[in-house]
Scaffold this motif. Structure first.
Motif, short mmCIF file in Angstrom:
data_model
loop_
_atom_site.label_atom_id
_atom_site.label_comp_id
_atom_site.label_asym_id
_atom_site.label_seq_id
_atom_site.Cartn_x
_atom_site.Cartn_y
_atom_site.Cartn_z
N SER A 68 0.84 -1.03 -0.11
CA SER A 68 -0.04 -0.04 0.15
C SER A 68 0.87 1.20 -0.17
O SER A 68 0.86 2.09 -0.80
N HIS A 69 1.96 1.25 0.88
CA HIS A 69 2.81 2.16 0.90
C HIS A 69 3.50 2.71 -0.36
O HIS A 69 3.52 3.67 -1.06
N ASP A 70 3.92 1.59 -1.09
CA ASP A 70 4.65 1.59 -2.27
C ASP A 70 3.96 1.99 -3.29
O ASP A 70 4.39 2.51 -4.33
N LEU A 71 2.60 1.79 -3.50
CA LEU A 71 1.65 2.20 -4.37
C LEU A 71 1.23 3.74 -4.21
O LEU A 71 0.69 4.22 -5.34
N GLN A 72 1.60 4.44 -3.23
CA GLN A 72 1.11 5.80 -2.96
C GLN A 72 1.70 6.68 -3.99
O GLN A 72 1.05 7.58 -4.69
N GLU A 73 2.86 6.45 -4.21
CA GLU A 73 3.45 7.51 -5.09
C GLU A 73 3.33 7.48 -6.39
O GLU A 73 3.15 8.44 -7.13
N ARG A 78 -0.33 9.11 -6.73
CA ARG A 78 -0.03 10.37 -6.69
C ARG A 78 0.35 11.09 -8.08
O ARG A 78 -0.12 11.86 -8.29
N LYS A 79 1.24 10.48 -8.62
CA LYS A 79 1.72 10.89 -9.89
C LYS A 79 0.96 10.88 -11.07
O LYS A 79 0.32 11.59 -11.84
N VAL A 80 -0.06 9.60 -11.03
CA VAL A 80 -1.26 9.53 -11.94
C VAL A 80 -2.18 10.61 -11.74
O VAL A 80 -2.83 11.13 -12.66
N ALA A 81 -2.56 10.84 -10.43
CA ALA A 81 -3.61 11.94 -10.15
C ALA A 81 -3.16 13.16 -10.40
O ALA A 81 -3.86 14.02 -11.15
N LEU A 96 -9.85 8.04 -15.45
CA LEU A 96 -8.33 8.08 -15.02
C LEU A 96 -8.26 8.68 -13.60
O LEU A 96 -7.74 8.06 -12.60
N ALA A 97 -8.50 9.90 -13.48
CA ALA A 97 -8.53 10.77 -11.95
C ALA A 97 -9.39 10.07 -11.16
O ALA A 97 -8.82 9.94 -9.94
N ASP A 98 -10.63 9.60 -11.37
CA ASP A 98 -11.38 8.91 -10.22
C ASP A 98 -10.86 7.49 -10.06
O ASP A 98 -10.83 7.47 -8.63
#
Length: 166
Positions: free
Chosen positions: A122-127, A130-133, A158-160
């Motif tokens: 979960s932690h590794d996927l956050q960054e 955030r970039k995609v958003a 994509l944003a959603d």
């Protein structure tokens, strides 16, 4: 077990399972075959409860085989009384839960490992999320006037999706 706590009868299964001969068991206290913690709890808590309530159900104990190997059990017992209500004998059945406890301990270890994995993942996927958003927001701001309706809807999806994953 007689009213003074001495074993007067024992099953062949109990003897073979714990590795004792009948002559090594008859006449000894039932608590002699428990590990120290179980023995103390039996004497101070469970046996008084048996004499008060007349039964114990699924009480966890650790017996020791003749070899010294522990055997985890659930013990259920009841007290036989005479016509005046005095204890005569108690009878007990044991269910060996050694394998069940070992399996449960393995399951707990596995669950802890899975929990750690989920936390790290979960932690590794956050960054990346955030970039995609952030980039979908940037594309919307800079190029929204150049996108057709289908492109704008795809950007919204994509944003959603990135927001939900976060």
């Amino acid at each position: 077990i007689d009213n003074e706590g001495f074993i007067v009868e024992v099953s062949d299964f109990w003897l073979s399972h714990l590795g004792y001969k009948r002559s090594e068991v008859i006449g000894r206290r039932s608590t002699d075959f428990l590990d120290p913690e179980s023995r103390e709890r039996a004497i101070n808590v469970e046996l008084p409860k048996l004499f008060q309530m007349g039964k114990n159900t699924h009480t966890a104990y650790r017996f020791l085989r003749k070899s010294g190997e522990p055997v985890d059990v659930l013990l259920s017992s009841f007290l036989e009384r005479d016509k005046e209500g005095n204890p005569v004998r108690s009878y007990a059945t044991l269910t060996d839960i050694t394998e069940l406890k070992a399996t449960n301990a393995q399951l707990e270890r596995t669950n802890r490992e899975l929990d750690r994995f989920a936390t790290v993942a979960s932690h590794d996927l956050q960054e990346p999320l955030r970039k995609v958003a952030a980039f979908s927001s940037l594309v919307r701001r800079r190029y929204s006037d150049k996108l057709d309706e289908d492109g704008a809807r795809s950007l919204d999806y994509l944003a959603d999706a990135a927001e939900r994953m976060q």
